[in-house]
Structures are given as structure tokens and as C-alpha cells.
Scaffold this active site. Structure first.
Site, mmCIF file in Angstrom:
data_model
loop_
_atom_site.group_PDB
_atom_site.id
_atom_site.type_symbol
_atom_site.label_atom_id
_atom_site.label_comp_id
_atom_site.label_asym_id
_atom_site.label_seq_id
_atom_site.Cartn_x
_atom_site.Cartn_y
_atom_site.Cartn_z
ATOM 1 N N PRO A 128 0.818 -1.219 0.000
ATOM 2 C CA PRO A 128 0.000 0.000 0.000
ATOM 3 C C PRO A 128 0.855 1.274 0.000
ATOM 4 C CG PRO A 128 -0.957 -1.603 1.489
ATOM 5 C CD PRO A 128 0.325 -2.205 0.990
ATOM 6 N N ASN A 129 2.000 1.250 0.701
ATOM 7 C CA ASN A 129 2.830 2.454 0.777
ATOM 8 C C ASN A 129 4.192 2.308 0.098
ATOM 9 O OD1 ASN A 129 0.938 4.033 2.272
ATOM 10 N ND2 ASN A 129 1.392 2.710 4.016
ATOM 11 N N PHE A 156 -2.091 -4.771 -5.184
ATOM 12 C CA PHE A 156 -2.085 -4.801 -6.662
ATOM 13 C C PHE A 156 -1.371 -6.035 -7.214
ATOM 14 C CE2 PHE A 156 -1.886 0.096 -6.229
ATOM 15 C CZ PHE A 156 -3.270 0.204 -6.177
ATOM 16 N N GLY A 241 12.721 -8.416 -17.578
ATOM 17 C CA GLY A 241 12.045 -9.273 -18.561
ATOM 18 C C GLY A 241 10.568 -8.917 -18.666
ATOM 19 N N ILE A 337 -11.654 7.878 -34.177
ATOM 20 C CA ILE A 337 -12.030 7.515 -35.551
ATOM 21 C C ILE A 337 -13.427 6.881 -35.572
ATOM 22 C CG2 ILE A 337 -11.452 5.897 -37.435
ATOM 23 C CD1 ILE A 337 -8.425 6.545 -36.632
ATOM 24 N N GLY A 340 -18.920 8.679 -32.222
ATOM 25 C CA GLY A 340 -19.815 8.330 -31.102
ATOM 26 C C GLY A 340 -19.812 6.836 -30.823
ATOM 27 N N GLU A 363 4.331 -2.514 -13.540
ATOM 28 C CA GLU A 363 5.718 -2.943 -13.771
ATOM 29 C C GLU A 363 6.668 -1.761 -13.989
ATOM 30 O OE1 GLU A 363 6.532 -6.588 -15.726
ATOM 31 O OE2 GLU A 363 4.612 -7.461 -15.177
ATOM 32 N N GLY A 364 6.381 -0.702 -13.262
ATOM 33 C CA GLY A 364 7.201 0.513 -13.322
ATOM 34 C C GLY A 364 6.518 1.559 -14.187
HETATM 35 N N1 CAA Z 1 19.053 -5.318 -12.655
HETATM 36 C C1 CAA Z 1 19.951 -5.650 -11.717
HETATM 37 N N2 CAA Z 1 20.217 -4.909 -10.628
HETATM 38 C C2 CAA Z 1 19.517 -3.772 -10.487
HETATM 39 C C3 CAA Z 1 18.564 -3.358 -11.424
HETATM 40 C C4 CAA Z 1 18.335 -4.187 -12.552
HETATM 41 N N3 CAA Z 1 17.452 -3.862 -13.485
HETATM 42 N N4 CAA Z 1 18.056 -2.195 -11.014
HETATM 43 C C5 CAA Z 1 18.664 -1.883 -9.859
HETATM 44 N N5 CAA Z 1 19.546 -2.838 -9.547
HETATM 45 C C6 CAA Z 1 20.446 -2.875 -8.401
HETATM 46 C C7 CAA Z 1 21.416 -1.710 -8.403
HETATM 47 O O1 CAA Z 1 22.566 -2.005 -9.170
HETATM 48 C C8 CAA Z 1 21.729 -1.574 -6.940
HETATM 49 O O2 CAA Z 1 22.650 -2.584 -6.563
HETATM 50 P P1 CAA Z 1 23.873 -2.277 -5.518
HETATM 51 O O3 CAA Z 1 23.260 -1.807 -4.260
HETATM 52 O O4 CAA Z 1 24.555 -3.598 -5.399
HETATM 53 O O5 CAA Z 1 24.691 -1.217 -6.167
HETATM 54 C C9 CAA Z 1 20.414 -1.920 -6.282
HETATM 55 O O6 CAA Z 1 19.679 -2.698 -7.213
HETATM 56 C C10 CAA Z 1 19.592 -0.723 -5.889
HETATM 57 O O7 CAA Z 1 19.471 0.102 -7.009
HETATM 58 P P2 CAA Z 1 19.004 1.597 -6.848
HETATM 59 O O8 CAA Z 1 19.763 2.234 -5.729
HETATM 60 O O9 CAA Z 1 19.009 2.235 -8.181
HETATM 61 O O10 CAA Z 1 17.511 1.337 -6.331
HETATM 62 P P3 CAA Z 1 16.367 2.363 -5.980
HETATM 63 O O11 CAA Z 1 15.748 1.918 -4.719
HETATM 64 O O12 CAA Z 1 16.867 3.760 -6.097
HETATM 65 O O13 CAA Z 1 15.262 2.114 -7.111
HETATM 66 C C11 CAA Z 1 14.169 1.853 -9.176
HETATM 67 C C12 CAA Z 1 15.493 1.866 -8.401
HETATM 68 C C13 CAA Z 1 14.552 1.679 -10.623
HETATM 69 C C14 CAA Z 1 13.371 3.123 -8.997
HETATM 70 C C15 CAA Z 1 13.340 0.627 -8.717
HETATM 71 O O14 CAA Z 1 12.955 0.768 -7.380
HETATM 72 C C16 CAA Z 1 12.108 0.352 -9.562
HETATM 73 O O15 CAA Z 1 12.212 -0.262 -10.622
HETATM 74 N N6 CAA Z 1 10.909 0.772 -9.102
HETATM 75 C C17 CAA Z 1 9.644 0.397 -9.759
HETATM 76 C C18 CAA Z 1 9.134 -0.880 -9.178
HETATM 77 C C19 CAA Z 1 8.134 -1.561 -10.065
HETATM 78 O O16 CAA Z 1 8.327 -1.713 -11.253
HETATM 79 N N7 CAA Z 1 7.052 -2.024 -9.453
HETATM 80 C C20 CAA Z 1 6.029 -2.754 -10.143
HETATM 81 C C21 CAA Z 1 5.744 -4.014 -9.381
HETATM 82 S S1 CAA Z 1 4.962 -5.348 -10.160
HETATM 83 C C22 CAA Z 1 3.435 -4.907 -10.700
HETATM 84 O O17 CAA Z 1 3.279 -3.860 -11.198
HETATM 85 C C23 CAA Z 1 2.243 -5.800 -10.580
HETATM 86 C C24 CAA Z 1 2.396 -7.215 -10.881
HETATM 87 O O18 CAA Z 1 1.601 -8.027 -10.429
HETATM 88 C C25 CAA Z 1 3.462 -7.704 -11.751
#
Ligand code: CAA
Length: 384
Positions: A128-129, A156, A241, A337, A340, A363-364
Site C-alpha cells: 500500500p505504501n 495490486f 524481462g 475515428i 460516437g 511494472e514501473g
Molecule cells: N538489474 C539488476 N540490478 C539492479 C537493477 C536491474 N534492473 N536495477 C537496480 N539494480 C540494483 C542496483 O545495481 C543496486 O545494486 P547495488 O546496491 O549492489 O549497487 C540496487 O539494485 C539498488 O538500485 P538503486 O539504488 O538504483 O535502487 P532504488 O531503490 O533507487 O530504485 C528503481 C530503483 C529503478 C526506482 C526501482 O525501485 C524500480 O524499478 N521501481 C519500480 C518498481 C516496479 O516496477 N514495481 C512494479 C511491481 S509489479 C506490478 O506492477 C504488478 C504485478 O503483479 C506484476
């Protein structure tokens, strides 16, 4: 399209196109209304080897490449986007994470039934948060004897209700940020894990999106996926992926909206001629076709990089960002297109428009994809 597809990739695309258009498309509109989970569609996908597409045959999968997978996923999304999102999370986040990080015992136990579509997978990261910032999640997993005990809640979760197996992330060390997060395999029905509220969504209405609640949920210690502290990496790698999969869903829905718009524009007459003769609409459709082609090529290119073992984080984010924003423009034009009629349930474009809306969010979000892309511009490449 100039991207060179192999005979096998073309064959998979054509097989899934026939299946999805003949069997999934006819029920998609009704499912959107009733919110009935597409269990029969997923069963058929399982029978055809499309639920463990990238799992090697030794674990019961098809051993297909990612290019074949995204082609198949786009075809399913063309017909029924609710079915596609379940297929996407199951294949690209859950099965692949177990394949990549699972123990022999976990792979033996789960991958075969998952590849057959008998067990569906879900991925519970968001809370949630803690959405865009999953490192701040607060669900806890405390080691106790030979078990972990989980407390907290997830939000979610795609397929949270219908999945047989959920990858759940939780903090095993509160003092650490992302390095204190671990991932666990939890079977549906495990005491202490309950399905909470189900979202009443704007689109993808036949796929369930659930809260999962953990109250002293005790699981065997061997259910940890990877090692303690690997959870954030497992999630980020899985999402890389998964994001190509969202690009595929976007391409599929956009193509469906485009085809519907072209057909409507050919048939609808105003001012004594088909509306397809009006330059204003022709140019709109030229832009739609161009954007779909660009997104398809980005999707294929990111998938090919993954197949080649290259670091594809950047390209997956770019493909997800562009394709998900593209499908929102394309479906909005398709409604326009149709005039209505596009605003009514009589035509499928209003559903495409609603289904597409979440693609720039889950997924972000688009904003998170821009964070990932700009980090690549200003820093060295992240490790895979
Ligand atoms: N591959 C491998 N390692 C990765 C990576 C990747 N793609 N992205 C980050 N990392 C690693 C970094 O290298 C770092 O490693 P070290 O500490 O060893 O250096 C570590 O992870 C932390 O990275 P950051 O400091 O950059 O992390 P952050 O907390 O600042 O956040 C972010 C990065 C890109 C914002 C990430 O938090 C993010 O992707 N947020 C979005 C989350 C998301 O997509 N949520 C959707 C969930 S699923 C959904 O929607 C529903 C469902 O049912 C599927």
C-alpha cells in the site's frame, strides 16, 4: 517488418494468432463485463506449451527464445489483454525467476506444473505504501527455528487470487535498505496468507488484482528463493524481462485497435464517401501504423538482446516506456475515428482504450522508466 524472424518464430506467432483470434477474442468483451477469470484460455495456453515458454524442456517448458515469447504474448493481447497479463507475469517474472534463482528442489517441484499451466504464478512486491519505491516495503519475514514467519500486506498483485504460487518479497533485515529484502515462494492456501480486497478496475477486468495479507504466515526456511538479501535483485531482474512483456501487450492491443479503426474507416460513410478518404483520418492512421511499427521493433530488439545474453535493462525500459505510451495514443485515436460509436460498448475500441491505460503504470510507471533510462545516460551501466 524488417526484423528477421526465423521459421520457428513465425510458426509460433501464426499458431498463437489463430488460437487467440478464434478462441479468446470472441469472449473478451463478455469477460470484461462479467470479470470472469480466463481460466479456460490459460488452460489452452498451458496445453500448447505457452505457459512455460522460456523454461527449458528438462523442466517441462518449451525452451523457446524471448523473441518467440513476445510475439506470442502480443498475439494473445490482441485478442484478450486480461489473458495476456496473466500469461506475462507467470512466464516472464515468476517462471523465469524460479529458473534463475531456484534450488533444484524448487525447480523440480514448481516448474513442471507451472509450464503446463496447472499452477499459475503471481509476484507480490508492491505494498500500500511502497509502489515505485519497493525498497521501502515493510512486510517482514522473521527467521524462527526452521521457518520464516511473515507479517504485512501486499497490494495490486496480478493473479493474487487465482495463482497457485506467489513470489513474495519481505524484509529479513530492517536495518538494510534494498539489501535487507528477501524473496519467498508461498503456495496459495498456506495458513496465514489470505487474499484480501480485489480491485474493481478500469481495464483488464477479467484478470484479478488482489491484496495479500500475511498474519504470522509460517513457511519452511527452504522456501526462500535465492539467498537472504537477494529479493530486490530478483525483483529488478524479473521486472527487466517483465517490461519487455508489457511492450508486447502494448503492441498487441495497439494493433487490435488499429485494425478495428481501419475497418471502421473503410465502412463508415459521411459526406457521401468512406471516412477513410479524408486526409485528416488517413494521416492519423499513418502515424498510428508508424508508432506501432517502432514499438514492435523496440520490443523485438530488447527481446533479442536478452536472448543473446546482453544486458538489456535499458532497452527493456525504453521499449516499455515507448510502447505503453504509444498504445495510449493509438487507442485514443481509434476511439476518435469511431466517433460516437467508439464511446459505446458495441465496439471493442473502448475496451482497448481502458485496457491500455495501466500499461504506463504497472511494472514501473513511465516516470520510473525515465529514471532508469536517465540513470544509464549519466552513470556507468548497472550490473546485470
Ligand atoms: N538489474 C539488476 N540490478 C539492479 C537493477 C536491474 N534492473 N536495477 C537496480 N539494480 C540494483 C542496483 O545495481 C543496486 O545494486 P547495488 O546496491 O549492489 O549497487 C540496487 O539494485 C539498488 O538500485 P538503486 O539504488 O538504483 O535502487 P532504488 O531503490 O533507487 O530504485 C528503481 C530503483 C529503478 C526506482 C526501482 O525501485 C524500480 O524499478 N521501481 C519500480 C518498481 C516496479 O516496477 N514495481 C512494479 C511491481 S509489479 C506490478 O506492477 C504488478 C504485478 O503483479 C506484476
Amino acid at each position: 517488418m524488417s526484423f528477421k524472424l526465423t521459421e520457428e518464430q513465425l510458426m509460433i506467432q501464426s499458431m498463437v494468432r489463430d488460437l487467440a483470434r478464434s478462441e479468446f477474442a470472441p469472449t473478451a468483451m463478455e469477460r470484461d463485463r462479467t470479470k470472469e477469470f480466463p481460466a479456460e484460455n490459460l488452460k489452452k495456453l498451458g496445453e500448447l506449451g505457452l505457459m512455460g515458454m522460456m523454461i527449458p524442456p528438462e523442466w517441462g517448458g518449451s525452451g523457446a527464445d524471448t523473441v518467440s515469447y513476445v510475439l506470442a504474448l502480443a498475439e494473445v493481447a490482441y485478442a484478450c489483454a486480461s489473458t495476456a497479463v496473466v500469461m506475462s507475469v507467470h512466464n516472464s517474472i515468476v517462471c523465469e525467476s524460479i529458473l534463475r534463482h531456484g534450488s533444484e528442489e524448487q525447480k523440480n517441484r514448481y516448474l513442471k506444473p507451472m509450464a503446463a499451466g496447472e499452477i499459475l504464478g503471481a509476484f507480490a512486491l508492491t505494498e500500500p505504501n511502497a509502489g515505485s519505491d519497493p525498497a521501502r516495503q515493510t512486510t517482514k519475514a522473521v527467521f524462527d527455528g526452521d521457518s520464516y514467519v511473515l507479517n504485512g500486506s501486499k497490494r495490486f498483485t496480478t493473479t493474487g487470487k487465482n495463482a497457485g504460487l506467489v513470489i513474495v518479497t519481505a524484509k529479513t533485515d530492517e536495518a538494510l535498505r534494498h539489501k535487507g529484502i528477501s524473496a519467498f515462494l508461498i503456495e496459495q492456501g498456506t495458513p496465514g496468507m489470505t487474499v484480501g480486497r480485489l480491485e474493481d478496475k478500469m481495464g483488464l477486468r477479467a484478470s484479478d488484482t488482489a491484496d495479500l495479507i500475511f498474519e504470522d504466515c509460517r513457511i519452511p526456511a527452504q522456501n526462500i528463493l535465492g539467498n537472504e538479501g537477494d529479493g530486490f535483485l530478483i525483483a529488478m531482474t524479473g521486472l527487466d524481462g517483465g517490461r519487455i512483456g508489457i511492450a508486447a501487450q502494448s503492441v498487441g492491443v495497439a494493433q487490435a485497435a488499429f485494425d478495428a479503426a481501419v475497418q471502421f474507416a473503410r465502412e463508415r460513410e459521411q459526406f457521401g464517401q468512406a471516412i477513410s478518404k479524408f486526409q485528416g483520418l488517413r494521416w492519423m492512421m499513418a502515424d498510428m501504423a508508424t508508432e506501432i511499427e517502432a514499438a514492435r521493433l523496440m520490443m523485438l530488439s530488447a527481446a533479442e538482446m536478452k536472448d543473446n545474453g546482453e544486458n538489456f535493462t535499458l532497452q527493456a525500459s525504453m521499449a516499455k516506456l515507448f510502447a505503453s505510451e504509444m498504445v495510449n495514443r493509438v487507442t485514443a485515436h481509434a476511439v476518435q475515428i469511431h466517433g460516437g460509436y467508439g464511446f459505446t460498448r458495441e465496439y471493442p475500441v473502448e475496451r482497448f482504450y481502458r485496457d491500455a491505460r495501466v500499461f504506463t503504470i504497472y511494472e514501473g510507471t513511465s516516470e520510473i522508466q525515465r529514471v532508469v533510462i536517465s540513470n544509464h545516460i549519466f552513470k556507468d551501466k548497472r550490473k546485470p
